[in-house]
Scaffold this active site. Structure first.
Site, short mmCIF file in Angstrom:
data_model
loop_
_atom_site.label_atom_id
_atom_site.label_comp_id
_atom_site.label_asym_id
_atom_site.label_seq_id
_atom_site.Cartn_x
_atom_site.Cartn_y
_atom_site.Cartn_z
N ASN A 88 45.88 72.32 33.49
CA ASN A 88 45.52 73.63 32.95
C ASN A 88 44.24 74.20 33.56
O ASN A 88 43.64 75.12 33.00
CB ASN A 88 45.38 73.57 31.43
N ILE A 95 40.15 78.01 33.29
CA ILE A 95 40.81 77.15 32.31
C ILE A 95 41.85 77.96 31.55
O ILE A 95 41.61 79.11 31.17
CB ILE A 95 39.80 76.58 31.29
N CYS A 96 43.00 77.36 31.36
CA CYS A 96 44.00 78.02 30.54
C CYS A 96 43.99 77.39 29.15
O CYS A 96 44.50 76.28 28.95
CB CYS A 96 45.38 77.87 31.19
N LEU A 97 43.33 78.03 28.25
CA LEU A 97 43.22 77.49 26.89
C LEU A 97 43.35 78.66 25.92
O LEU A 97 42.64 79.66 26.04
CB LEU A 97 41.86 76.80 26.74
N LEU A 130 48.37 75.78 35.26
CA LEU A 130 47.71 76.54 36.31
C LEU A 130 47.76 75.74 37.61
O LEU A 130 47.63 76.26 38.70
CB LEU A 130 46.24 76.80 35.95
#
Lengths: 160, 903
Positions: A88, A95-97, A130
Site C-alpha cells: 500500500n 500511502i494508501c490508507l 499501490l
C-alpha cells in the site's frame, strides 16, 4: 478579514498540534514517534518501528507529516521518507490508507495515524495495492521477507 | 579725661538702667547730651570746651561701649534673672519635667509671662534710650541691639531650654485652641465639614498667650515664632495621623485633615500672626517706620497685607505627603481589609494623584509583598485572596493598571511555583457562595453580549500587533513570550465565537466603543509609564479583568480548564442524586468567559450524568415491578443483617472524555456484585451492543452503621472500598490483616492499612495483637472511648507522617493521612514533573532526528514545550543532557558535538 481568519486558523492549528505533541511525548506509545521539524510546526518528522516477530519486525521507517491550516478538519499529508516496500505504499512514499483519505475525521490525530500505519505494515490491504508487485509477493511470506530486507538494507546504505 | 568721665557717667546710666529707673536715665542722658551740645558747664565737667570734632570722634567708641555693656548686662544680669523668674525656685530638670503637665503650664503661664515682661521692659528701656539719643545711634543700632538680645538669649547654655519653653507654650496653646474649636463645633454643629471661619470672634487664643506672643513680637522674635508655630502644627498633624488615622481604614482621613488645616490650624496661625500684624502696624505708625522696618521679618516685609495662602498650601501638601506615607506603610493591611478599607484607599488615591508617586507606591507594595506574602508561611489560598484584593484595590488606585503590573508580576511568578495554586483558583471560581472569582464570572456573563464581542475583537487586533512584534523580535525574547500567552488565549475565546461576527463588530466599532465608555472610564496612559524599564510592561494589555490576571499566572487558560475538569469530575461522581443544575450553570458561566471549545469534555461529562440518570430511572422502573414480586422472599432471608433494599445508582461515563481515574483493585461484596451484574445486564438490554465496564473503586456508598443494644446509628458516605471493608466485619467480627487482604483481594498493604485506619479513627473497629488483628467495636461506650483516644492521638500526627518505614507498628497507620477518603477520586497528573516532560521531548526529537546539537535541542524545547513553558537556560539543559547521558538514555558524540539516542 481573510487574513484574520487565516491567522486564527494557524493559531488554532498550532495549539492543537502542540497539544498533540505533548500527548504523544507523554504517552510513550511503543514504536511510534513524531516531532515537528523545526520552525514550522506544520511539518513533522515521524518514526515508526514495527513490532518484533512480525514481517517488518525491527525495521524503522521515517515519515513526513504535512498539516494544512485546516487541520484537523483536513487530513495531514503523510509520506514515507525511507523507501518502503509495501503493497500500500508507492515508490514516492505515498500511502494508501482510508483514514488518511475519505475516512479522515477530526478525532484522529498524529498518534492514531502513526498507529494505523504501524499496523498497516503487517496487515496490508492487498486488494487495492499501490505496489502490485509487493501485493503479489505478500502471499509468499518467506520470499517477501527476503526482498524486504534486501531493499531495506540497500536504502539504509544509501542514507549512509 | 573726657573719655573717662563720659565712660563713668555711662556706667552710671547703665546702673540706673538696670535698676529700672527710667526717669533717671532719661534725665541723665538728656543732661549729658544737652551738656555736650550747648557746651555749657552745667555739670562738673572741666573740659567743657572740648571741640565737637573730638566729641564726634568719641561717639563710635561710646556706642561700642554701650553695646559691650548691654552684652554684659544681658549675660550676667538680665538673662539669669529671666531664668530665675521663670524657674521660680525650681531647678531646670525639675521644671522641664513639670512642664509636661497641663496644669503646671496653666499655673505658670502668668509667671513666665511676667518674667518675660520684665525682661522685655528692660530691653524696651534700652530702645527708648536709643530713640532719645537718635543723634548718636543710627538705624542699625536698634537692629544690633535686638541681635544681641537674640544671641544672648539663644546662644547661651540655656538656649534649648528657652526655645523648648516657647515651643511648649505654643504647642500647649495650640492644643487648647484645637480642643476649644472642636468642642465648639460639636456643640453647635453635628457636621465637621462646616466652615467655621465666620466665627472668629467666638474662639480665640487665650489672653495670656496673646500677650505672650505680643511680647515675643515686641522683642522681634517673629521669624523664630513662625518656625515654632509651624512646628506646633506639624507636630499635631503627625500626632493626629499617628493616633487617629493609622490603622483606621474605615473613614476618609484626607478630607478631615484638610478641613482641620483650614478650620483649625490656619485659624490659630492667623490669629497669632494677624493680631501681631495689627499691633505692629500701630507701632509702626507711631514710631519711626524706617527704623523698625529693618527688624521686621522677611515675611512681613515681602507682604505687608499678610497673606496666609502659602502657609495653607504648605500644610495641605504636608498632609498629602504625611497621609500618603501613613497609608503607604499600611497599604498591605488596607488591601487585606479590602473592600472595607475603601476610605483609606481613596485617601491614598487622592494623595498619589497629588504627589504623583505611582512608581514609589508600586515598588513599595511590591517589596512588602515579597517580604510579607510570597513566602513559605503563607497559604496559597491566602495569597490568591490577597492577589484578588490587590487587583481590585489597585484598579481603583490607578485605573490604567500600571501599578498593578509592577505588583502582580512577582505574585504571578510565585504562584506559578505553587502546585496548589490552580486548585485554589478553581475552588474560588466554582464557589457560588463566596468565591470572588465566581462573582467575576457572573459579572462577565451579565455584560451585554455585544460588549463582550467588542472585547474579543479588540484583544484580537491587539494580539496581531504583538504577534508581529514577536516575529520581529524573535522567539528568544522572553518577555515577549511571557506576555503573549494571554493574547493567544483571548484569541481562542474569540475563535469560538462566530468568526463572521468579527467583521460586524469592527464595523460597529464606533457605536459600541461609545457604549463601552460608559462601562469603563477611559484613562490615558500615565506619564510615568514612559520610564524605560517599565514601558514594556505598561504597553501591554491594560484592561484585562481579574480572571484574566488569574490566567496570566499560568500563561494560558488551559491549566484552569483542565483543573476545572478534574473538579467537575469529582463533583459529578460524588453526587449520588444526579442533580447537575449547579454544575450546568457553572459550566455555562465558564463557557462565556473562556470560550465553548475548551469545555467540550466537560459538556460530555455532564451529559453522561444526565444520561446516567435516565438509564437509572429506566432500570429502576423495571426493577420495581420485579422487586414487588420478590419482596417477600428478601425479607424472609434470615441471613440478612440489614433490612430493606440497597438503592443502587450508577454513573455511566464516557471514559475518553473524563480525566484519568485512580484505580485500586479489590473485591466488592458479592451482594453488591450481583446487583452490579444485574444492572449491567439491564443496561446491555437497553443500549445494545454497549456494555458496562465497572470501576468498582469509584463512587460513593452511603452507609448507616448501628450498634448492638443501642438505637444510635452513624451515617457515613464513603468510598466503595471502605464500605466493602466494613461489610467484611458483618461476616465475622475479628479479622487478621492477611485474612482481610485475602478476602478483599487488595494487593497493596498500604491501601488496606489506610482504609482500616479510617474505621479505627471513627471508632468502628479497633486493633489488637500489635496491629495484626482487627475487631469490631459493637458497644456504644467502647466506640466513644475509641473516639476519645483517637482525638488525643492526633497532635502527634505530623510526626509519624514523616516516617515512611513505620508501617509495621499498629498505631502508626492510624495516623496516616485521611486524604484518601476525602479527596478526589481522580488521578492527578501533577506528579509528572517538568523533568519527565523534557526527557520525553528530548527522546522524541532524537528518535526523529537521529542526532542533534545542544543548541537545536534547546530551541526545540523552547518552541514546543508549552505547558508548562520551558524556562531553563541552555546551561541547565546541558547539565540535564549530561545526566541523561550518565543514565544511559542518550549518548554524546564528541567529534561533532551532537546528542543521539543510545541504541
Amino acid at each position: 478579514m481573510s487574513n484574520n481568519n487565516n491567522s486564527n486558523n494557524i493559531q488554532n492549528v498550532t495549539k492543537r498540534l502542540q497539544n498533540e505533541l505533548m500527548q504523544l511525548m507523554m504517552s510513550k506509545t511503543q514504536g511510534v514517534s513524531a516531532f515537528p521539524q523545526g520552525d514550522n510546526i506544520l511539518n513533522w518528522s515521524a518514526t515508526i518501528t514495527a513490532p518484533q516477530e512480525t514481517m517488518y519486525g525491527g525495521l524503522t521507517y521515517k515519515l513526513s507529516f504535512k498539516f494544512s491550516e485546516n487541520y484537523p478538519y483536513e487530513a495531514p499529508t503523510v509520506k514515507f521518507v525511507t523507501p518502503c516496500f509495501h503493497p500500500n505504499v508507492d515508490n514516492s512514499g505515498n500511502i494508501c490508507l482510508d483514514i488518511l483519505k475519505e475516512k479522515w475525521s477530526a478525532i484522529y490525530n498524529v498518534t492514531s495515524v502513526l498507529i494505523s500505519i504501524q499496523s498497516l505494515l503487517n496487515d496490508p490491504n492487498i486488494f487495492s495495492p499501490l505496489n502490485p508487485y509487493a501485493a503479489e509477493l505478500w502471499k509468499d511470506q518467506k520470499k517477501y521477507k527476503e526482498i524486504l530486507i534486501t531493499k531495506y538494507e540497500s536504502t539504509q546504505k544509501k542514507v549512509k | 579725661m573726657i573719655n573717662n568721665l563720659q565712660t563713668s557717667s555711662f556706667i552710671q546710666t547703665f546702673q540706673l538702667l538696670s535698676q529700672d529707673n527710667f526717669n533717671q536715665i532719661n534725665l541723665k542722658s538728656k543732661l549729658l547730651f544737652d551738656n555736650k551740645k550747648s557746651n555749657s558747664n552745667s555739670n562738673s565737667n572741666s573740659n567743657s570746651n572740648s571741640n565737637s570734632n573730638s566729641n564726634l570722634f568719641l561717639i563710635p567708641s561710646f556706642v561700642d561701649l554701650f553695646f559691650q555693656k548691654i552684652v554684659h548686662l544681658l549675660q550676667f544680669e538680665l538673662i539669669p534673672q529671666l531664668y530665675k523668674n521663670i524657674l521660680s525656685g525650681k531647678n531646670q530638670e525639675e521644671f522641664n519635667n513639670l512642664f509636661e503637665e497641663e496644669d503646671f503650664i496653666i499655673g505658670n503661664q502668668e509667671n513666665i509671662f511676667q518674667a518675660l515682661q520684665t525682661f522685655s521692659n528692660k530691653i524696651n528701656s534700652f530702645t527708648r534710650f536709643m530713640e532719645i539719643n537718635n543723634h548718636i545711634f543710627n538705624q542699625d543700632s536698634s537692629a544690633k541691639l535686638f541681635g544681641l538680645v537674640h544671641i544672648a538669649l539663644f546662644q547661651t547654655k540655656q538656649e534649648e531650654f528657652l526655645k523648648d519653653l516657647i515651643k511648649k507654650i505654643f504647642h500647649f496653646n495650640f492644643l487648647q485652641f484645637c480642643s476649644e474649636v472642636t468642642n465648639n463645633l460639636t456643640d453647635e454643629y453635628e457636621d465637621n465639614e462646616i466652615n467655621i471661619s465666620n466665627q472668629d470672634s467666638k474662639i480665640d487664643i487665650s489672653k495670656y498667650f496673646k500677650d505672650f506672643v505680643g511680647l515675643l513680637f515686641q522683642m522681634n522674635f517673629s521669624p523664630f515664632l513662625e518656625e515654632i508655630a509651624f512646628e506646633s502644627i506639624f507636630r499635631e498633624i503627625e500626632h493626629i495621623i499617628k493616633d487617629n488615622i493609622v490603622g483606621d481604614f474605615g473613614s476618609k482621613a484626607l478630607p478631615k485633615m484638610l478641613n482641620w488645616v483650614s478650620n483649625v490650624a490656619m485659624i490659630w496661625f492667623e490669629k497669632i500672626f494677624f493680631t501681631f500684624f495689627n499691633e505692629k502696624k500701630i507701632t509702626i505708625n507711631t514710631k519711626d517706620s524706617q527704623k523698625n522696618s529693618k527688624l521686621k521679618t522677611i515675611l512681613f516685609e515681602a507682604n505687608p497685607h499678610y497673606d496666609f495662602k502659602p502657609h495653607k498650601e504648605y500644610f495641605e501638601n504636608l498632609i498629602y505627603q504625611k497621609i500618603e506615607e501613613a497609608r503607604l506603610n499600611e497599604l498591605f493591611e488596607i488591601i487585606v481589609d479590602f473592600p472595607d478599607s475603601m476610605s483609606a484607599l481613596m485617601d491614598l488615591k487622592l494623595c498619589i494623584e497629588k504627589t504623583g508617586n505611582y512608581l514609589k507606591v508600586g515598588k513599595s507594595l511590591r517589596k512588602s509583598y515579597l517580604s510579607r506574602l510570597l513566602h513559605q508561611g503563607a497559604s496559597t489560598s491566602d495569597i490568591i485572596t490577597q492577589f484578588l484584593s490587590t487587583i481590585k484595590a489597585l484598579k481603583i488606585l490607578e485605573p490604567s493598571g500600571f501599578m498593578l503590573e509592577i505588583v502582580s508580576e512577582p505574585i504571578c511568578k510565585y504562584l506559578k511555583k505553587r502546585q496548589d495554586a490552580i486548585s485554589c483558583i478553581i475552588s474560588n471560581l466554582v464557589d457560588e457562595e463566596n468565591g470572588e472569582l465566581y462573582e467575576e464570572l457572573e459579572k462577565y456573563a451579565a455584560k451585554p453580549m455585544h460588549i463582550v464581542e467588542m472585547q474579543f475583537a479588540d484583544q484580537n487586533s491587539h494580539r496581531l500587533q504583538s504577534e508581529e512584534h514577536q516575529i520581529l523580535s524573535g522567539m528568544n525574547d522572553e518577555t515577549n513570550q511571557f506576555f503573549n500567552y494571554d493574547d493567544s488565549d483571548e484569541n481562542d475565546i474569540y475563535d469560538l465565537d462566530n468568526s463572521q461576527a468579527y467583521g460586524d463588530t469592527s464595523d460597529e466599532f464606533d457605536y459600541f466603543s461609545g457604549q463601552e465608555d460608559e462601562n469603563e472610564e477611559w484613562n490615558p496612559d500615565p506619564i510615568y509609564s514612559s520610564s524605560k524599564t517599565l514601558s514594556a510592561v505598561v504597553n501591554l494589555k491594560k484592561n484585562i479583568d481579574i480572571i484574566g490576571h488569574m490566567i496570566n499566572i499560568f500563561g494560558s487558560k488551559d491549566p484552569i480548564v483542565s483543573e476545572y475538569r478534574l473538579v467537575l469530575a469529582d463533583k459529578l461522581l460524588a453526587n449520588t442524586s444526579f442533580d447537575i443544575d449547579k454544575e450546568v450553570k457553572m459550566l455555562e458561566l465558564l463557557k462565556i468567559r473562556f470560550g465553548e471549545s475548551s469545555f467540550h469534555n466537560c459538556e460530555v461529562m455532564i451529559k453522561d450524568i444526565s444520561d446516567s440518570k435516565r438509564i437509572f430511572t429506566n432500570i429502576q422502573n423495571q426493577n420495581e415491578n420485579e422487586t414487588e414480586t420478590k419482596n417477600s422472599e428478601q425479607n424472609s432471608n434470615p441471613l440478612d443483617y440489614y433490612e430493606g433494599e440497597y438503592i443502587f445508582r450508577s454513573h455511566i461515563i464516557s471514559e475518553l472524555f473524563w480525566p484519568n481515574f485512580r484505580s485500586i483493585e479489590f473485591q466488592l461484596p458479592t451482594r453488591i456484585q450481583n446487583m452490579m451484574e444485574k444492572y449491567a445486564k439491564e443496561y446491555h438490554n437497553l443500549k445494545k451492543p454497549r456494555q458496562l465496564n465497572w470501576k468498582p473503586d469509584l463512587g460513593v456508598v452511603e452507609l448507616t452503621l448501628g450498634f448492638r443494644n443501642s438505637d444510635k446509628t452513624l451515617d457515613f458516605a464513603v468510598s466503595p472500598i471502605l464500605a466493602s471493608l466494613i461489610m467484611k466485619f458483618q461476616e465475622k467480627e475479628i479479622w487478621s490483616f492477611s485474612e482481610l487482604k485475602e478476602s478483599l483481594k487488595i494487593s497493596d498493604d498500604k491501601i488496606l492499612r489506610s482504609n482500616l485506619s479510617f474505621w479505627i479513627k471513627n471508632g468502628i473497629i479497633n486493633t489488637s495483637d500489635r496491629g495484626n488483628s482487627y475487631y469490631l467495636i459493637d458497644s456504644i461506650s467502647e466506640h466513644e472511648n475509641q473516639l476519645q483516644n483517637q482525638s488525643q492521638k492526633t497532635p502527634s500526627k505530623s510526626k509519624s507522617q514523616t516516617n515512611t518505614n513505620t508501617d509495621e507498628v499498629a498505631n502508626d497507620f492510624v495516623d496516616s493521612d485521611d486524604e484518601n477518603f476525602t479527596s478526589s477520586q481522580i488521578q492527578r497528573e501533577s506528579n509528572q514533573t517538568e523533568i519527565q516532560i523534557y526527557q520525553q521531548f528530548i527522546i522524541g526529537m532524537l528518535t526523529n532526528f537521529e542526532e542533534m546539537p545542544l543548541e537545536r535541542i534547546f530551541n526545540m524545547l523552547k518552541m514546543f514545550v508549552t505547558d508548562p513553558p520551558f524556562d531553563k537556560t541552555a546551561l541547565e539543559l546541558r547539565d540535564f543532557l549530561s545526566q541523561l547521558v550518565r543514565d544511559g538514555i542518550i549518548e554524546y558524540s564528541n567529534s561533532n558535538n551532537v546528542y543521539k539516542l543510545k541504541k
